[in-house]
Write a protein that holds these residues in place. Structure first.
Motif, mmCIF file in Angstrom:
data_model
loop_
_atom_site.group_PDB
_atom_site.id
_atom_site.type_symbol
_atom_site.label_atom_id
_atom_site.label_comp_id
_atom_site.label_asym_id
_atom_site.label_seq_id
_atom_site.Cartn_x
_atom_site.Cartn_y
_atom_site.Cartn_z
ATOM 1 N N PHE A 43 0.838 -1.195 0.000
ATOM 2 C CA PHE A 43 0.000 0.000 0.000
ATOM 3 C C PHE A 43 0.871 1.243 0.000
ATOM 4 O O PHE A 43 1.895 1.293 0.687
ATOM 5 C CB PHE A 43 -0.890 0.032 1.255
ATOM 6 C CG PHE A 43 -2.102 -0.846 1.172
ATOM 7 C CD1 PHE A 43 -3.348 -0.315 0.853
ATOM 8 C CD2 PHE A 43 -2.005 -2.201 1.409
ATOM 9 C CE1 PHE A 43 -4.468 -1.124 0.781
ATOM 10 C CE2 PHE A 43 -3.120 -3.021 1.341
ATOM 11 C CZ PHE A 43 -4.367 -2.479 1.023
ATOM 12 N N LEU A 63 -13.816 -1.830 -3.186
ATOM 13 C CA LEU A 63 -13.056 -1.421 -2.009
ATOM 14 C C LEU A 63 -13.228 0.069 -1.691
ATOM 15 O O LEU A 63 -12.990 0.500 -0.563
ATOM 16 C CB LEU A 63 -11.566 -1.720 -2.195
ATOM 17 C CG LEU A 63 -11.175 -3.189 -2.336
ATOM 18 C CD1 LEU A 63 -9.683 -3.321 -2.619
ATOM 19 C CD2 LEU A 63 -11.546 -3.984 -1.077
ATOM 20 N N SER A 64 -13.620 0.850 -2.685
ATOM 21 C CA SER A 64 -13.809 2.286 -2.493
ATOM 22 C C SER A 64 -15.190 2.547 -1.899
ATOM 23 O O SER A 64 -16.005 1.647 -1.739
ATOM 24 C CB SER A 64 -13.668 3.006 -3.834
ATOM 25 O OG SER A 64 -12.387 2.814 -4.390
ATOM 26 N N ILE A 79 -9.849 3.597 -3.508
ATOM 27 C CA ILE A 79 -8.759 2.620 -3.638
ATOM 28 C C ILE A 79 -8.496 2.365 -5.118
ATOM 29 O O ILE A 79 -9.415 2.063 -5.886
ATOM 30 C CB ILE A 79 -9.120 1.281 -2.956
ATOM 31 C CG1 ILE A 79 -9.492 1.502 -1.485
ATOM 32 C CG2 ILE A 79 -7.965 0.293 -3.089
ATOM 33 C CD1 ILE A 79 -8.386 2.075 -0.644
ATOM 34 N N TYR A 92 -1.659 -1.414 -4.056
ATOM 35 C CA TYR A 92 -2.900 -0.710 -3.728
ATOM 36 C C TYR A 92 -2.563 0.745 -3.381
ATOM 37 O O TYR A 92 -1.617 1.003 -2.620
ATOM 38 C CB TYR A 92 -3.587 -1.356 -2.520
ATOM 39 C CG TYR A 92 -4.130 -2.740 -2.779
ATOM 40 C CD1 TYR A 92 -5.482 -2.945 -3.061
ATOM 41 C CD2 TYR A 92 -3.296 -3.855 -2.734
ATOM 42 C CE1 TYR A 92 -5.983 -4.218 -3.294
ATOM 43 C CE2 TYR A 92 -3.786 -5.134 -2.961
ATOM 44 C CZ TYR A 92 -5.130 -5.307 -3.241
ATOM 45 O OH TYR A 92 -5.621 -6.572 -3.471
ATOM 46 N N ILE A 94 -3.942 4.352 -1.788
ATOM 47 C CA ILE A 94 -4.931 5.043 -0.962
ATOM 48 C C ILE A 94 -5.109 6.455 -1.536
ATOM 49 O O ILE A 94 -4.147 7.215 -1.633
ATOM 50 C CB ILE A 94 -4.452 5.124 0.507
ATOM 51 C CG1 ILE A 94 -4.286 3.721 1.099
ATOM 52 C CG2 ILE A 94 -5.403 5.980 1.338
ATOM 53 C CD1 ILE A 94 -5.567 2.944 1.283
ATOM 54 N N GLY A 127 -6.833 4.396 6.248
ATOM 55 C CA GLY A 127 -7.256 3.868 4.950
ATOM 56 C C GLY A 127 -6.682 2.494 4.660
ATOM 57 O O GLY A 127 -7.373 1.602 4.151
ATOM 58 N N GLU A 130 -8.480 -0.092 7.038
ATOM 59 C CA GLU A 130 -9.863 -0.358 6.631
ATOM 60 C C GLU A 130 -9.917 -1.184 5.340
ATOM 61 O O GLU A 130 -10.778 -2.045 5.181
ATOM 62 C CB GLU A 130 -10.626 0.958 6.454
ATOM 63 C CG GLU A 130 -10.842 1.739 7.734
ATOM 64 C CD GLU A 130 -11.719 1.018 8.753
ATOM 65 O OE1 GLU A 130 -12.480 0.098 8.372
ATOM 66 O OE2 GLU A 130 -11.635 1.364 9.953
ATOM 67 N N THR A 131 -8.986 -0.929 4.443
ATOM 68 C CA THR A 131 -8.971 -1.680 3.180
ATOM 69 C C THR A 131 -8.547 -3.123 3.407
ATOM 70 O O THR A 131 -9.118 -4.052 2.827
ATOM 71 C CB THR A 131 -8.030 -0.988 2.164
ATOM 72 O OG1 THR A 131 -8.430 0.378 2.019
ATOM 73 C CG2 THR A 131 -8.112 -1.672 0.807
ATOM 74 N N LYS A 134 -11.430 -4.945 4.626
ATOM 75 C CA LYS A 134 -12.356 -5.300 3.537
ATOM 76 C C LYS A 134 -11.839 -6.487 2.729
ATOM 77 O O LYS A 134 -12.611 -7.312 2.241
ATOM 78 C CB LYS A 134 -12.575 -4.089 2.607
ATOM 79 C CG LYS A 134 -13.750 -3.218 2.987
ATOM 80 C CD LYS A 134 -14.162 -2.343 1.813
ATOM 81 C CE LYS A 134 -15.459 -1.605 2.110
ATOM 82 N NZ LYS A 134 -15.902 -0.781 0.961
#
Length: 269
Positions: A43, A63-64, A79, A92, A94, A127, A130-131, A134
């Protein structure tokens, strides 16, 4: 490293940004783990000076779409992903228009730090977490590179302390030489405290210098890598007072065996 899951969280990464100590090692370490049978996720922030067309970034709709609360403001999280073709590594990004659309990383054309760099760092840390939630991906190691990522250990051990997905994750922090002068916004302390993080955990951020940011990161990391030959003495002293595994500086040409051994014998023991 076979089968181990390692999350790399970095301020900078080649080939998306120019090469420096942080951006190069943020590429080389995941490449090494990937080639040794580990599972990786990388990330980084989607700064506005990253060429989306050239690097074929595209938004991941599933994911967004969530909002992150930063200092009592709702900030949309976007994302994006791209692949480093020759390594078949996915990255990925952010993103948020307010924080990352500008065509620069940390400073304006005059070299002044952006006044909202503190909020950008908070947004990036939350971010990423949280991603990963998910994605439902539970990392064995979370390896942090660069000061824009340096709030992640603090948030993981406080804000996300009760998140089962990260219950067994170990944090490795790479500490680099000083990369900015001056301080971030002096109100940074209150913005982090807004998230319910105890005052004693962040007391040193009353003066949010590079050294103090990294001290807080060191406090909440499980293991430290000295990633530069020239680490500020104040930081070196802070690290030496911790009872944590520390890997001394290893040049990039020789790092692979040292990092793999450190992960396996000191971090995952």
């Amino acid at each position: 490293m076979n089968g181990k899951k390692i999350l790399f969280v970095s301020s900078e990464l080649v080939p998306y940004l120019p090469e420096n100590e942080v951006s190069l090692m943020s590429y080389e370490a995941p490449r090494m783990v990937n080639s040794n049978g580990g599972q990786i996720r990388i990330f980084m922030p989607r700064y506005g000076n990253i060429n989306e067309r050239r690097h074929q970034l595209h938004e991941v709709i599933r994911l967004s779409g969530m909002n992150l609360v930063i200092n009592d403001m709702d900030m949309p999280l976007i994302i994006k992903v791209a692949s480093i073709p020759k390594e078949r590594i996915q990255v990925y990004f952010i993103d948020n228009e307010e924080y990352f659309k500008r065509k620069a990383t940390f400073t304006d054309k005059q070299g002044n730090l952006f006044p909202d760099n503190d909020q950008r760092a908070i947004f990036f840390a939350k971010g990423v977490m949280e991603t990963v939630k998910k994605l439902n991906w539970s990392p064995d190691i979370i390896h942090v590179h660069g000061w824009m990522a340096s709030l992640l250990p603090l948030y993981l051990k406080n804000f996300y302390a009760d998140e089962p997905l990260f219950a067994d994750s170990k944090i490795v922090l790479s500490v680099y030489g000083k990369t900015f002068e001056g301080t971030l916004d002096k109100d940074m302390l209150n913005k982090i405290a807004f998230d319910g993080i105890p005052d004693e955990a962040i007391a040193s951020l009353a003066e949010p210098t590079y050294n103090n940011l990294l001290k807080v990161a060191v406090d909440y990391a499980d293991a430290i890598i000295l990633a530069s030959e020239d680490i500020p003495e104040e930081l070196e002293n802070h690290i030496s007072n911790q009872e944590k595994p520390v890997l001394p500086y290893v040049p990039v040409q020789e790092f692979e065996e040292a990092y793999a051994n450190f992960y396996n014998t000191e971090v995952l023991k």
